[in-house]
Design an enzyme around this catalytic site. Structure first.
Site, PDB file in Angstrom:
ATOM      1  N   SER A  30      11.122   1.801   7.928  1.00  0.00           N
ATOM      2  CA  SER A  30      11.037   3.472   7.412  1.00  0.00           C
ATOM      3  C   SER A  30      11.995   3.141   6.548  1.00  0.00           C
ATOM      4  CB  SER A  30      10.662   4.418   8.405  1.00  0.00           C
ATOM      5  OG  SER A  30       9.576   4.597   8.517  1.00  0.00           O
ATOM      6  N   SER A  89       5.586   1.830  -2.583  1.00  0.00           N
ATOM      7  CA  SER A  89       6.741   1.057  -3.142  1.00  0.00           C
ATOM      8  C   SER A  89       6.837   0.408  -5.205  1.00  0.00           C
ATOM      9  CB  SER A  89       7.729   0.019  -2.506  1.00  0.00           C
ATOM     10  OG  SER A  89       6.948  -0.912  -2.538  1.00  0.00           O
ATOM     11  N   GLY A 111       0.611  -1.431   0.090  1.00  0.00           N
ATOM     12  CA  GLY A 111      -0.162  -0.089   0.201  1.00  0.00           C
ATOM     13  C   GLY A 111       0.787   1.199   0.225  1.00  0.00           C
ATOM     14  N   GLN A 112       1.879   0.768   0.370  1.00  0.00           N
ATOM     15  CA  GLN A 112       3.238   2.298   0.332  1.00  0.00           C
ATOM     16  C   GLN A 112       3.246   2.621  -0.976  1.00  0.00           C
ATOM     17  OE1 GLN A 112       3.875  -0.640  -0.075  1.00  0.00           O
ATOM     18  NE2 GLN A 112       5.926  -1.244   0.701  1.00  0.00           N
ATOM     19  N   LYS A 163      14.072  10.969   1.854  1.00  0.00           N
ATOM     20  CA  LYS A 163      14.029   9.693   2.913  1.00  0.00           C
ATOM     21  C   LYS A 163      12.472   9.190   3.534  1.00  0.00           C
ATOM     22  CE  LYS A 163      14.626  14.530   5.433  1.00  0.00           C
ATOM     23  NZ  LYS A 163      15.504  15.367   6.621  1.00  0.00           N
ATOM     24  N   GLY A 214       5.958   7.828   5.591  1.00  0.00           N
ATOM     25  CA  GLY A 214       4.851   7.087   6.070  1.00  0.00           C
ATOM     26  C   GLY A 214       4.555   6.280   7.213  1.00  0.00           C
ATOM     27  N   GLU A 215       5.427   6.823   8.090  1.00  0.00           N
ATOM     28  CA  GLU A 215       5.472   6.807   9.576  1.00  0.00           C
ATOM     29  C   GLU A 215       5.341   7.424  10.508  1.00  0.00           C
ATOM     30  OE1 GLU A 215       6.797   2.819  11.635  1.00  0.00           O
ATOM     31  OE2 GLU A 215       8.827   3.012  10.619  1.00  0.00           O
TER      32      GLU A 215
END
Ligand code: FES
Ligand code: FES
Lengths: 831, 165
Positions: free
Chosen positions: A546, A508, A505-506, A747, A750-751
């Site tokens: 991350s 990538s 879902g991120q 960098k 997402g977190e």
């Protein structure tokens, strides 16, 4: 105009088409010929000795093909943390003891779900109950029942990775229920507090919450004709999973293959190797047929880790201007029946806090404590949400005491680029923290909306604003410690990227494809990505801590650069020009300044095959997650390099408090995230929005309702996730700090943006209504009772409701500190 | 005891032997091999299993397969006509409304039902129509963007129908 053609653009995701059409395959969608269904028998009691397990009746049931119990895994212990100091403590299936409600006792494979369920009911287990403990405080009391009586030293995973081991030996008796401890001390603490103009000491409490990805956990396992194990898993890093699976099952690494599945959300909850996964493999082996193990929602919620129950105490000294002179922090977490990531979270509470404010003297102690509750694990932010909630609520209280504006206080203490982190030696090569704070304050209307402690208004709805900041790693030294990537060029100049990332879902697959396309000089459409398969892709760090975009992104860029270098070398021969005189873009190599002299990639590749002994051009790249880190930095002392780059965020909440009902409504949530450089702004925004939504759930409504070790809300009716109606107006901005070590300056994202929300909302509630809630979630019951108490006090009344919750300790070491206006720590008010 | 029923899924009618106790979700996923509808909770609480039954969105985990006999069932696999994405799917792709994608089939179908009944929903109606679909990844912001864009696109198509090129 942007410097780049592909990165930095809000391009549609490469996996979106498959996902909107229902074609995307998740683990539970895998269908194989002869596939059996697996189910797990779990302990119904929180702590007991197993006297006897009788599986004979289940074995005789028609349609049952295999049964696994603790006898099949005797002597085996598997855990995310498996270091010489903290050897693995969790038997995949209980042999003689169960330690929490949900602990795995047996697994069954049968022709269908109904038969498997029936078989579970036929397994007879005789339990002899043992005394149990359900809070960290009780578990720490002298004489508390020991949840683990022994530590089992042996060869740990970290020794396989090169750490110095402890001699294998007899089980070592344990004296207490402390699962892990991190202790850090630097600077002169006593002098720091003595020098302080003002000191506060506050306590905070954070209820456990669930990851609750919409995809429940699942695994598929089968052995092929050559005896190799094949699996589909719901994971966040396939190489880590493969390593642990192979070690636990005693198979060579190359005999285990993880196949690609899309993952329906993870948020930290799918990194561990779970007993159900080992169970699926063992059942498949015994039955000689594929097994699908699909956990129910209740099992997913209770037995595949949840976030910690944390108690935080923060004591801070500040000088007249609000600069921190000393800080003393204690974090105690209930880590559950097994260690889970207790040792990691008490380390991270230190490590994610230290990059935010400058602290000249610090004492930090983190304790993870065993109880008979479900096991805890990493959840988005992994400790940062509770440590940042505590510290920034506390800073807001300090600001009020001092009469300094909170934004000003943050500005005075926030770190800058170039600073070196104590104990780790990590350097902030990029740091947009102050820019984040300024931008959030500006866009959130801080200057005009702040009420500055005027609570004289009497209307039912009161509004206020609050702010907080946070930071996060960009990858860490953890197995497999590196990422690699391969780029294979095709005859037409398009390319396939092989990268081991797991798309959960991120985004990538998209951002890595963008990096590849940019570096190679082709449009995004010309890149195909092969991911998520341990056989087809080189090692990958994984999408946790991350590090996905930061570590793997660099490897992908290097692989594309390597392919491009080879293209240019061949083109130089063909165009009779120096490599330095060439440039590659739009799938062509041009001689600079001579636009008519150029060659398409397809032609160059064809020539390469002809002239370079058949070389079709394959690029490769690899990078270590933290190049100058030792192999085994310390969780207990926080010494050793941890990360290459920190992401930062500042978040501002505007809330409306209904003073009649205590309900808090978030009207607007402004986030500014320093992600270095947004590789895909649409994906970055999506990550921030997802973080904010999840964080608001934790702040206002989510709580795993645990009583005596039993989860009372293990479903989506009782455990209420944020729904459409809960979504506030969001502003999700990005600060570009161009991290010199990141791919194109990128960098972490997402977190980070979960962790500033809690204190921002708590501070906004205080700004709006003058009540300070120091425990999460901030429920209407807590707000209302705090409001009532405030009114009573304002009227000079002394009487309190008979069941009024405990007031948090008044500052013990304060000098001239006004009493906190109102505090409330502890569990939900009984109403 | 199995019973033979006729199910009409995405325009195709098939005879399926089913146990009367099995849900529509199980039968469509396991017996018909259409795994686009997801099982998120098996309790009617997440909407990941949404299908359209005669145009109405239902949680297929709460419907018995035998109850769906005779109805027009539409699953996520059935709305992209001839490989061309439905405008709602297209909008989800373009507006970043998809992350992990596990909720997506349900959200797309719930949106389809909404826009067919209410082509120009106000904000509240949109939130209400999707309030039974949980998404843990997106915070719904880009889902709303996608729905607004899809409504616009569909309105344009109604006023000036696209001629096949
Ligand atoms: S699976 Fe049907 S509503 Fe969740
Ligand atoms: S996109 Fe993951 S649950 Fe919605």
């Amino acid at each position: 105009m942007s410097r780049y053609a592909v990165v930095g653009k809000p391009l549609p995701r490469v996996d979106a088409r498959e996902k909107v059409t229902g074609a995307a395959r998740y683990t539970a969608d895998v269908r194989l010929p002869g596939m059996l269904r697996g189910k797990i028998l779990r302990s119904p009691v929180p702590h007991a000795r197993i006297v006897r397990i009788d599986t004979s009746r289940a074995e005789r049931l028609r349609g049952v093909h295999a049964i696994v119990t603790g006898r099949d895994t005797a002597g085996l212990r598997v855990a995310f943390v498996d270091t010489p100091r903290y050897p693995a403590d969790e038997p995949p299936f209980a042999l003689d003891r169960v330690r929490y409600i949900g602990d795995e006792v047996a697994a069954v494979a049968a022709v269908d779900d109904a038969t498997a369920e029936e078989a579970l009911a036929l397994i007879h287990v005789e339990y002899e109950p043992l005394p149990a403990v359900f809070t960290a405080a009780d578990a720490l009391r002298p004489g508390a029942p020991l949840i683990h009586e022994f530590e089992y030293p042996g060869k740990t995973i970290w020794e396989d990775w090169g750490a110095r081991g402890r001699p294998e030996g007899e089980p070592v008796p344990r004296a207490d229920n402390v699962a892990a401890r991190t202790f850090v001390e630097f600077g002169d603490l006593t002098a720091g507090f003595e020098r302080a103009h003002h000191v506060r000491d506050d306590r905070f409490d954070v209820a456990p919450v669930a990851h609750a990805p919409i995809e429940p956990h699942a695994a598929v396992a089968w052995f092929d004709a050559d005896g190799r194990l094949n699996m589909h898993v719901a994971s966040m890093g396939i190489f880590y999973k493969r390593f642990v699976l192979s070690k636990a099952l005693g198979l060579p690494i190359s005999q285990v293959r993880i196949h690609k599945s899309y993952v329906g959300g993870a948020f930290g909850g799918k990194i561990d190797v779970f007993p159900y996964e080992l169970g699926a493999a063992l059942l498949a082996k015994k039955a000689g047929r594929p097994v699908l193990m699909e956990l129910s929602r209740a099992e997913s919620l209770t037995t595949t880790r949840m976030d910690f129950h944390a108690a935080v105490r923060v004591k801070t000294g500040v000088d007249r201007d609000g600069a921190i002179t000393a800080q003393d922090i204690q974090v105690t977490v209930d880590t559950g029946a097994y260690r889970g990531t207790g040792p990691v979270v008490v380390f991270l509470c230190y490590s994610y806090n230290i990059p935010v404010y400058r602290v000249p003297a610090l004492r930090y102690e983190g304790l993870a404590v065993y109880t008979n509750n479900p096991v805890k694990g990493p959840k988005r932010g992994h400790g940062a949400p509770f440590i940042r909630f505590a510290v920034d609520s506390h800073m807001d209280m300090l600001a009020e005491d001092l009469g300094i504006d909170m934004v000003e206080l943050m500005r005075r203490n926030a770190r800058d680029r170039g600073e070196v982190m104590p104990t780790s030696g990590d350097t902030l090569r990029s740091c947009g923290l102050k820019d984040c704070i300024e931008a959030a304050a500006r866009d959130g209307g801080w200057a005009v909306k702040r009420r500055t402690a005027d609570w004289s208004a009497t209307g039912r709805y009161q509004r206020g604003v609050g702010i907080s900041a946070c930071s996060m790693f960009s990858g860490s030294p953890y197995y497999p410690f590196a990422s690699a990537a391969v780029m294979k060029l095709h005859d037409d100049g398009g390319a396939t990227l092989f990268a081991g990332t797991v798309e959960m879902g991120q985004g990538s697959e998209t951002t890595l494809s963008q990096i590849a396309a940019e570096e190679l000089g082709v449009p995004l459409d010309d890149i195909r990505i092969v991911s998520g398969d341990t056989e087809l892709t080189p090692i990958e760090f994984g999408s946790f801590l991350s590090g996905g975009a930061f570590v793997t992104g660099k490897a992908v860029r290097l692989a594309a650069a390597d392919a491009k270098r080879q293209l240019l070398a061949m083109a130089a021969r063909l165009l009779e020009a120096g490599v330095d005189d060439l440039e590659a873009r739009d799938k062509r190599v041009h001689v600079k300044g001579l636009p008519h002299r150029s060659l398409g990639y397809a032609e160059i590749i064809a020539e390469s095959v002809k002239r370079a002994g058949g070389d079709p051009i394959i690029g490769k790249g690899h990078v270590k997650s933290v190049p100058d880190a030792g192999l085994h930095p310390s969780l207990s002392t926080a010494r050793g390099r941890w990360t290459e780059a920190y992401g930062f965020a500042a978040q501002l909440a505007e809330v409306e408090v209904d003073t009649w009902t205590g309900k808090v409504r978030v009207l607007r949530l402004v986030t500014y995230h320093d992600c270095g450089f947004p590789l895909n702004p649409q994906i970055v925004e999506g990550q921030i929005e997802g973080c904010v939504s999840m964080a608001l759930g934790q702040t206002l409504q989510e709580r795993v309702d645990l009583r005596e070790g039993q989860v009372f809300n293990p479903d989506f009716l009782a455990y209420r996730l944020p729904i459409t109606h809960d979504t506030p107006d969001m502003v999700s901005g990005m600060i570009h700090s161009d991290e010199p070590h990141g791919p194109f300056g990128a960098k972490e994202v997402g977190e980070g943006a979960v962790s500033g929300v809690m204190a921002a909302v708590a501070n906004a509630v205080h700004d709006a209504a003058g009540v300070r809630i120091t425990s999460l979630p901030i429920t209407p019951a807590k707000v209302l009772s705090a409001l009532r108490r405030r009114t009573t006090e304002d009227m000079g009344g002394l009487e309190r409701a008979p069941h009024a919750p405990q007031r948090s300790d008044a500052p013990r070491h304060s000098r001239g500190a006004p009493r906190p206006r109102d505090s409330f720590t502890g569990s939900e008010a009984s109403s | 005891m199995k019973r033979l029923i006729q199910l009409t899924v995405n325009g195709q009618t098939r005879d399926v032997p089913v146990q009367p106790t099995r849900t529509l979700l199980d039968v469509v996923r396991d017996d018909l091999g259409l795994t686009g509808a997801k099982r998120g909770c098996d309790l009617g609480a997440c909407g990941a299993c949404t299908m359209l039954l005669d145009g109405r969105p239902v949680n297929a985990c709460l419907v018995l397969a035998v109850e769906a006999e005779g109805a027009e069932i539409v699953t996520i696999e059935g709305i992209a006509a001839g490989g061309r994405l439905d405008p709602i799917q297209q909008a989800f792709v373009e507006h970043g409304a998809v992350q992990c994608g596990f909720c997506t089939p349900g959200l797309v179908l719930a949106t389809k039902a909404l826009l067919e009944a209410t082509p120009e929903p106000c904000d509240t109606a949109m939130r209400e129509a999707l309030s039974g679909n949980l998404c843990r990844c997106t915070g719904y912001v880009k889902v709303f963007d996608a729905i607004r864009a899809a409504a616009r696109r569909l309105r344009e198509e109604r006023t000036c129908p696209v001629t096949p090129s």
